[in-house]
Design an enzyme around this catalytic site. Structure first.
Site, PDB file in Angstrom:
ATOM      1  N   LYS A   9     -37.229 -37.122  27.224  1.00 52.41           N
ATOM      2  CA  LYS A   9     -37.365 -35.664  27.193  1.00 52.41           C
ATOM      3  C   LYS A   9     -36.436 -35.084  26.133  1.00 52.41           C
ATOM      4  CE  LYS A   9     -35.866 -32.274  30.378  1.00 52.41           C
ATOM      5  NZ  LYS A   9     -35.917 -31.662  31.710  1.00 52.41           N
ATOM      6  N   SER A  25     -51.171 -32.965  15.939  1.00 48.79           N
ATOM      7  CA  SER A  25     -49.961 -33.624  16.427  1.00 48.79           C
ATOM      8  C   SER A  25     -48.760 -32.692  16.446  1.00 48.79           C
ATOM      9  CB  SER A  25     -49.619 -34.859  15.587  1.00 48.79           C
ATOM     10  OG  SER A  25     -49.236 -34.475  14.289  1.00 48.79           O
ATOM     11  N   TYR A  58     -49.693 -36.136  20.055  1.00 44.70           N
ATOM     12  CA  TYR A  58     -48.961 -37.339  19.673  1.00 44.70           C
ATOM     13  C   TYR A  58     -47.943 -36.978  18.607  1.00 44.70           C
ATOM     14  CZ  TYR A  58     -52.043 -37.336  15.620  1.00 44.70           C
ATOM     15  OH  TYR A  58     -52.707 -36.973  14.487  1.00 44.70           O
TER      16      TYR A  58
END
Length: 112
Positions: A9, A25, A58
């Protein structure tokens, strides 16, 4: 049994760019990627603190040391420059192994 569990995170980073005309992305400073144990092309979930948007995309590497957090393609519609986001990734683990797992969590504001 395998479960999905928090792997990494990046907590509360500011969006520095939004590029609607890119393929797609999120571009993340490679230093932040290393600190958060996130690799290029890894699937991540983006949580926008400002507007509540939650979406998957991504990662692509951004210039090391640049501080870049750039939402590309359709993701650019989910946040504005200056918004604060949380970037999270998950992994699948055996239930028993997961009990001892420690995710990598970085808080860039505290590191500044």
């Amino acid at each position: 049994m395998y479960i999905e569990i928090l792997k990494s995170k990046i907590h509360r980073v500011t969006v520095t760019e939004a590029n609607l005309n890119y393929v797609g992305s999120i571009t993340i400073d490679e230093d932040l990627m290393d600190k958060a144990n996130i690799i290029e092309n890894e699937k991540v979930q983006i949580l926008n603190v400002n507007n509540g948007e939650r979406f998957d995309t991504y990662v692509i590497k951004g210039e090391r040391g640049s501080g870049i957090i750039c939402l590309n393609g359709p993701a650019a519609r989910k946040a504005e420059v200056g918004d604060v986001v949380i970037v999270v990734s998950y992994c699948s683990m055996d239930f028993e192994e997961a009990k001892n797992h420690k995710p990598t969590i970085i808080i860039p504001e505290e590191e500044a």
